[in-house]
Every structure is written in structure tokens, then in C-alpha cells.
Design a protein around this motif. Structure first.
Motif, PDB file in Angstrom:
ATOM      1  N   UNK A  85       0.855  -1.186   0.000  1.00  0.00           N
ATOM      2  CA  UNK A  85       0.000   0.000   0.000  1.00  0.00           C
ATOM      3  C   UNK A  85       0.891   1.235   0.000  1.00  0.00           C
ATOM      4  N   UNK A  86       0.623   2.164  -0.916  1.00  0.00           N
ATOM      5  CA  UNK A  86       1.406   3.396  -0.957  1.00  0.00           C
ATOM      6  C   UNK A  86       0.512   4.566  -1.341  1.00  0.00           C
ATOM      7  N   UNK A  87       0.977   5.766  -0.972  1.00  0.00           N
ATOM      8  CA  UNK A  87       0.271   7.008  -1.302  1.00  0.00           C
ATOM      9  C   UNK A  87       1.099   7.772  -2.332  1.00  0.00           C
ATOM     10  N   UNK A  88       0.443   8.243  -3.377  1.00  0.00           N
ATOM     11  CA  UNK A  88       1.107   9.123  -4.330  1.00  0.00           C
ATOM     12  C   UNK A  88       1.120  10.513  -3.702  1.00  0.00           C
ATOM     13  N   UNK A  89       2.215  10.846  -3.027  1.00  0.00           N
ATOM     14  CA  UNK A  89       2.281  12.124  -2.298  1.00  0.00           C
ATOM     15  C   UNK A  89       2.318  13.311  -3.244  1.00  0.00           C
ATOM     16  N   UNK A  90       3.101  13.203  -4.312  1.00  0.00           N
ATOM     17  CA  UNK A  90       3.244  14.344  -5.214  1.00  0.00           C
ATOM     18  C   UNK A  90       3.907  13.923  -6.508  1.00  0.00           C
ATOM     19  N   UNK A  91       3.401  14.424  -7.628  1.00  0.00           N
ATOM     20  CA  UNK A  91       4.072  14.290  -8.918  1.00  0.00           C
ATOM     21  C   UNK A  91       3.969  15.641  -9.610  1.00  0.00           C
ATOM     22  N   UNK A  92       5.122  16.225  -9.927  1.00  0.00           N
ATOM     23  CA  UNK A  92       5.145  17.513 -10.625  1.00  0.00           C
ATOM     24  C   UNK A  92       6.195  17.438 -11.727  1.00  0.00           C
ATOM     25  N   UNK A  99       7.199  29.456   5.228  1.00  0.00           N
ATOM     26  CA  UNK A  99       8.226  29.197   4.212  1.00  0.00           C
ATOM     27  C   UNK A  99       8.518  27.689   4.130  1.00  0.00           C
ATOM     28  N   UNK A 100       8.621  27.067   5.289  1.00  0.00           N
ATOM     29  CA  UNK A 100       8.821  25.616   5.343  1.00  0.00           C
ATOM     30  C   UNK A 100       7.656  24.910   4.655  1.00  0.00           C
ATOM     31  N   UNK A 101       6.428  25.327   4.969  1.00  0.00           N
ATOM     32  CA  UNK A 101       5.237  24.699   4.387  1.00  0.00           C
ATOM     33  C   UNK A 101       5.233  24.815   2.868  1.00  0.00           C
ATOM     34  N   UNK A 102       5.579  25.983   2.352  1.00  0.00           N
ATOM     35  CA  UNK A 102       5.563  26.208   0.902  1.00  0.00           C
ATOM     36  C   UNK A 102       6.499  25.231   0.182  1.00  0.00           C
ATOM     37  N   UNK A 103       7.696  25.039   0.732  1.00  0.00           N
ATOM     38  CA  UNK A 103       8.642  24.114   0.105  1.00  0.00           C
ATOM     39  C   UNK A 103       8.189  22.669   0.282  1.00  0.00           C
ATOM     40  N   UNK A 104       7.711  22.337   1.472  1.00  0.00           N
ATOM     41  CA  UNK A 104       7.271  20.965   1.734  1.00  0.00           C
ATOM     42  C   UNK A 104       6.122  20.565   0.815  1.00  0.00           C
ATOM     43  N   UNK A 105       5.194  21.492   0.577  1.00  0.00           N
ATOM     44  CA  UNK A 105       4.102  21.210  -0.357  1.00  0.00           C
ATOM     45  C   UNK A 105       4.636  20.992  -1.770  1.00  0.00           C
ATOM     46  N   UNK A 106       5.630  21.764  -2.139  1.00  0.00           N
ATOM     47  CA  UNK A 106       6.224  21.643  -3.471  1.00  0.00           C
ATOM     48  C   UNK A 106       6.904  20.292  -3.663  1.00  0.00           C
ATOM     49  N   UNK A 107       7.640  19.852  -2.632  1.00  0.00           N
ATOM     50  CA  UNK A 107       8.412  18.621  -2.748  1.00  0.00           C
ATOM     51  C   UNK A 107       7.563  17.387  -2.450  1.00  0.00           C
ATOM     52  N   UNK A 108       6.800  17.443  -1.355  1.00  0.00           N
ATOM     53  CA  UNK A 108       6.099  16.247  -0.881  1.00  0.00           C
ATOM     54  C   UNK A 108       4.619  16.214  -1.225  1.00  0.00           C
ATOM     55  N   UNK A 109       4.035  17.345  -1.586  1.00  0.00           N
ATOM     56  CA  UNK A 109       2.603  17.355  -1.832  1.00  0.00           C
ATOM     57  C   UNK A 109       1.817  17.401  -0.531  1.00  0.00           C
ATOM     58  N   UNK A 110       0.501  17.425  -0.669  1.00  0.00           N
ATOM     59  CA  UNK A 110      -0.377  17.602   0.489  1.00  0.00           C
ATOM     60  C   UNK A 110      -0.428  16.372   1.383  1.00  0.00           C
ATOM     61  N   UNK A 111      -0.236  15.184   0.808  1.00  0.00           N
ATOM     62  CA  UNK A 111      -0.464  13.944   1.557  1.00  0.00           C
ATOM     63  C   UNK A 111       0.848  13.391   2.112  1.00  0.00           C
ATOM     64  N   UNK A 112       1.467  14.095   3.051  1.00  0.00           N
ATOM     65  CA  UNK A 112       2.775  13.656   3.537  1.00  0.00           C
ATOM     66  C   UNK A 112       2.977  14.124   4.976  1.00  0.00           C
ATOM     67  N   UNK A 113       3.625  13.296   5.817  1.00  0.00           N
ATOM     68  CA  UNK A 113       3.843  13.672   7.221  1.00  0.00           C
ATOM     69  C   UNK A 113       4.605  14.980   7.404  1.00  0.00           C
ATOM     70  N   UNK A 114       5.542  15.284   6.512  1.00  0.00           N
ATOM     71  CA  UNK A 114       6.300  16.532   6.643  1.00  0.00           C
ATOM     72  C   UNK A 114       5.392  17.746   6.546  1.00  0.00           C
ATOM     73  N   UNK A 115       4.398  17.664   5.689  1.00  0.00           N
ATOM     74  CA  UNK A 115       3.437  18.760   5.550  1.00  0.00           C
ATOM     75  C   UNK A 115       2.561  18.843   6.794  1.00  0.00           C
TER      76      UNK A 115
END
Length: 523
Positions: free
Chosen positions: A156-163, A363-379
Motif C-alpha cells: 500500500x502506498x500514497x502518491x504524495x506528489x508528482x510535478x 516558508x517551510x510549508x511552501x517548500x514541503x508542499x512543493x516537494x512532498x505534496x499535500x499527503x505527507x507527514x512533513x506537511x
């Protein structure tokens, strides 16, 4: 890429004309014209029709932009197979390789919550979707960036982000063979570890039953970053936010495998006090400076800054975090830039400069969303920290807003029975408590306690803190019998883990004494 355009012309002198033209790559409407001859200033009906017409097209444009934004980037099911055992004991491979072939046991939960069970070869999976592979099927997915992911049954995996810049995934369980060809970032996270790859082939298998994760690098190298904590004896505390970095490389012509014990090696060492911790990390920095390994130097400086933070030397911590930020920017390492911003925010938070803290958390949130997407523990961590700062400012509704964003992600990634979820419930309860809504506070404190009892059992400091929170809320409501019941449990548990002088134990005892005193005054 989607193209967005919207044109509007409205001339109100002697002729009224409305022309709308927009295109999103998925939805378009052109040459839409509404006109009237010589304009009559008193014609309010025509004006209203015009406004309605414009509003309709604006709604369609905005809707299509949101719905289809990002859909140029996706996973698609490339092929699948399973091995079938014949009556004679031999094995036969059954392939699913034609577009439209239905895959048994493959389920996708869409970001919005809908569930798709009839996944077929060629189907697309987008950011925020959760994929579960069962039924003995092995599946190969291909991203729109030409990277490949092959999973075995039980994954089982989550597609956190694809850009266009890269891809991030969260592996909940199972096996994940990644073939990374495209330039840009590629992150695979499980628990406290993130594996960063830039052009290589590696295989990760998570065995939740044995509590082991195995990483095998077949080609090239990957960067493994582990979040961990250490225990400090004289404070009865853990230092969290520490990071360990290692590079795992494939040896010449041979796969290099590494095993990690899940959940048992995070607090890898115990120190007597914070000063000993600081000396340890300063020695690590001195040793790593000889090698010139920038990633290890980033981790060392991060850990020194974190320790200085725990020593309440916030200005010194800020200098160290600034150094991490400068190095990370030079390396164009966005993950470490985000980490430095988060830590800078924490230092400003502890200094009482909450607006500065929120500035860096965002600022941290903006980068984390860019790299990891919305569905990620870092966000989720970023949302939680912003919530903490708003609560400290006394803006409890804003705090709850961000806590709930964190909770939503944690529930999706970790499920209901996880300590991080319990922490979010406690945070939400605390904000309602501060608002004076004690029933709502107790509701969320009880949710946190339920998880902690299941995960930790009765004898755990976190359980004691939840008992204290619930007892304190009952005390504030004036229900002193209930308050004393919970506060006595909290004292009984916590005194087994900490010294009599521990500030948490002193606070809980004080709460208990106040509850008993007020109970006596009522009688």
C-alpha cells in the motif's frame, strides 16, 4: 502543461459586448459574444444578464482550473502479472499487459475519498491517491516523467506528489522497486526515513510484522535521511528533530543492501545531560569537516542547533540554523532548506516572536508542499507548527484550523491508531480548552487517550499527560469529582517514570491539590 487564459471585453457606452475566451487544456470555450445595439442607460435587465453571463464563465474557468490542475502528472498502470501454482506444482505466469485488462485485487482510493476497485492496465493514478495491491498481483506503474515503480502483492502506498520537478511517495507497507531515470527529485518515505534518489534503481521492502525495512541499491546511490530522538537522563526528556544522513551506494557490479529496524533504533543513545549531547555533536561536526561531506555537515549543524535550542540558547541556535539554510541553498537541497526554516521558526516561537515564527513555518510549508505534496507527514508537521504558533498568539480558531489540516493528513498516512494522531487530538483539545469550550476539549482529549492506551498501554508518560488534560478540563468545568479521578491516575502513572522534582509531575500535583481544595469548598 495546461494553458490558462481568460479574456473579457465589456463596453458600456453605445454598445454592450461581452466576449469570453478561456482554455485549460481540458475545457475550453471561445467566441462567446453577447451584444446589444445602442445602449440604454436605464436597461438594468440587460446589465444583470451580462453580469450573470460573466459570472457563469468565471465559475467554469475557476472550476476547470482546480479540477484539472496537475493532471498532466500521474502514474499509469503499465503492466501486471501473477504467478499461478498448477496442479502438478509447477508455476505459470499470468500476464496483464493489454490496455483495458482488469487487475484483480488492485484498489485505488481517490484523494476525495471515492474507491475504485476495477483498476485496469492504462488507468491513471494522481497525486493524493492511495494504491493497495493484493490478490497475488505484481504491478508496474509508469509515471508521466518516465520513472517506473513495481510493487508486489501486499503493498500500500500514497502518491504524495508528482510535478514537473519530481515525485514523492509514502510507502505504508509492502515492496517498492523504483527505477528512477528522470532528472529532479524522487523521494520515498516510510515512517521516520526518507530515501532520496536522483537517477538510480533501488528496492525497498517493509515488513511490518518483523518490524524491518530493507533497502537494496542496484545501481547508483541513494541518500537516506532518518529523523530520530535521543534520551537525556537528568531531564527525563527526549531531544527530537535530530537527523542522521547516510549515502547507500551500489558496489561495483553488486547490489548493496541495508536493513533497518523499525521503531527500535530511533533513540540510539542516552546521555546524562544536554551539555554531553552538545559535545557529542560538536565532535561529530569536527570529524565530518575533514571529509567535506556536505550532507553530513548539514545533519551535524542541524543537530547542534537543535541541542542549543533545548538548552534555551535560542540566539546561538538561530545562528546554527542560518548556517544550515545557507549551505542547503548553495546545494539547492530543498528538503534541507525546508528543515532549516522549520527550525528557525521554532527558535523564534520559543523567543516569543510568534509572527516571525509563523513567517518561517509558512516558508517551510511552501517548500514541503512543493516537494512532498499535500499527503505527507512533513506537511502535517508544518501545519501543526503553524497551529502551535497561532495558539501561542491566542488565535485559537486559527490554531484549530491548522491542527485539523495536520490531523487529516496523519489519519490518511498513519491511520487512526498512531501516536502522531493522538498528538493532534491533544493539540485540538488544548485549543478548545483555551477557548473555554471544555466539553469539546474533553472530547478530543478522550480521543487521544484512547489511542495512547491502545498503543502504549496504561503505564506510559503520554497516557499520564492525557489523564491530566482531561482532569484539568473537568476541573475548569467545576466537576471536581471527575477531575480528581483523572488527575490521581495521572500522578500515579507519571511518578513511576520521573523524579519528584520533574516539572510535569509538579504541575499535575498542583492541579490535583486545587481540585481537592475546590471540592472541599463546595461541601
Amino acid at each position: 502543461m495546461n494553458n490558462y487564459s481568460f479574456g473579457l471585453h465589456c463596453k458600456m457606452d453605445n454598445k454592450l459586448t461581452v466576449h469570453c475566451n478561456f482554455e485549460t487544456g481540458k475545457y475550453s470555450a471561445t467566441s462567446v459574444i453577447l451584444s446589444q445595439g445602442p445602449h440604454n442607460e436605464g436597461d438594468k435587465g440587460m446589465r444583470q444578464v451580462c453580469r450573470l453571463f460573466i459570472a457563469l464563465h468565471l465559475i467554469l474557468f475557476i472550476y476547470s482550473s482546480f479540477v484539472y490542475a496537475g493532471e498532466d502528472y500521474y502514474l499509469s498502470v503499465k503492466e501486471a502479472w501473477r504467478v499461478v501454482i498448477q496442479d502438478d506444482g509447477s508455476q505459470k505466469r499470468s500476464d496483464y499487459s493489454k490496455v483495458g485488462d482488469a487487475l484483480p485485487g488492485v484498489v485505488v482510493q481517490r484523494k476525495g475519498g471515492s474507491i475504485v476497485k476495477n483498476i485496469k492496465v492504462g488507468d491513471r493514478i494522481y497525486t493524493g491517491d492511495t494504491v493497495t495491491v493484493t490478490g497475488g498481483v505484481n504491478v508496474t506503474f509508469s509515471s508521466s516523467r518516465n520513472n517506473e515503480l513495481t510493487t508486489k502483492s501486499g503493498t500500500t502506498f500514497i502518491v504524495s506528489n508528482i510535478t514537473d520537478k519530481g515525485e514523492s511517495y509514502y510507502l505504508k507497507m509492502g515492496s517498492f522497486l523504483s527505477k528512477v531515470f528522470a532528472r529532479g527529485f524522487f523521494n520515498l518515505t516510510h515512517g521516520t526515513r526518507t530515501i532520496a534518489s536522483r537517477g538510480t534503481i533501488f528496492d525497498v521492502t517493509v515488513d511490518e510484522e518483523k518490524r524491518v525495512m530493507t533497502l537494496a541499491v542496484n545501481e547508483g546511490e541513494v541518500e537516506v535521511t532518518t529523523d530520530y530522538s535521543i534520551k537525556v537522563a537528568d531531564k527525563d526528556k527526549e531531544i527530537t528533530g535530530l537527523k542522521r544522513v547516510e549515502i547507500v551506494s551500489a558496489r561495483t557490479g553488486k547490489t548493496h543492501s541495508v536493513r533497518y529496524n523499525l521503531g527500535t533504533d530511533e533513540a540510539f543513545q542516552e546521555f546524562r545531560n544536554y551539555d554531553d549531547v552538545l559535545k557529542y555533536f560538536e565532535q561529530q561536526l569536527a570529524e565530518d569537516e575533514k571529509t567535506g561531506d556536505d550532507l553530513k555537515l548539514l545533519a551535524d549543524k542541524n543537530n547542534i542547533g537543535i541541542t542549543l535550542y533545548y538548552l534555551a540558547r535560542y540566539d546561538d541556535a538561530l545562528k546554527m540554523f542560518d548556517s544550515v539554510s545557507e549551505t542547503a541553498k548553495r546545494l539547492s537541497n530543498e528538503g534541507w532548506i525546508a528543515t532549516s526554516y522549520n527550525n528557525i521558526g521554532s527558535a523564534w516561537d520559543s523567543k516569543g516572536s510568534y509572527d516571525k515564527a509563523i513567517e518561517f513555518y509558512e516558508k517551510d510549508l511552501k517548500i514541503s508542499l512543493k516537494v512532498f505534496g499535500e499527503e505527507h507527514p512533513s506537511v502535517a508537521t508544518s501545519y501543526n507548527n503553524i497551529g502551535l504558533a497561532w495558539k501561542a498568539k491566542g488565535s485559537y480558531d486559527k490554531a484549530i484550523e491548522f491542527y485539523e489540516k495536520a490531523l487529516k493528513i496523519q489519519l490518511k498516512v498513519f491511520g487512526e491508531e498512531h501516536p502522531s494522531v493522538a498528538t493532534s487530538y491533544n493539540n485540538i483539545g488544548g485549543a478548545w480548552d483555551s477557548k473555554g469550550s471544555y466539553d469539546k476539549a474533553i472530547e478530543f482529549y478522550e480521543k487521544a487517550l484512547k489511542i495512547q492506551l491502545k498503543v502504549f498501554g496504561e503505564e506510559h508518560p503520554s497516557v499520564a499527560i492525557s489523564y491530566n488534560n482531561i482532569g484539568s478540563a473537568w476541573k475548569a468545568k467545576g466537576s471536581y469529582d471527575k477531575a480528581i479521578e483523572y488527575l490521581e491516575r495521572a500522578v500515579d502513572i507519571l511518578k513511576r517514570f520521573v523524579s519528584p522534582e520533574h516539572p510535569n509531575l509538579i504541575t499535575i500535583k498542583k492541579n490535583l491539590e486545587e481540585a481537592k481544595q475546590r471540592q472541599a469548598e463546595q461541601k
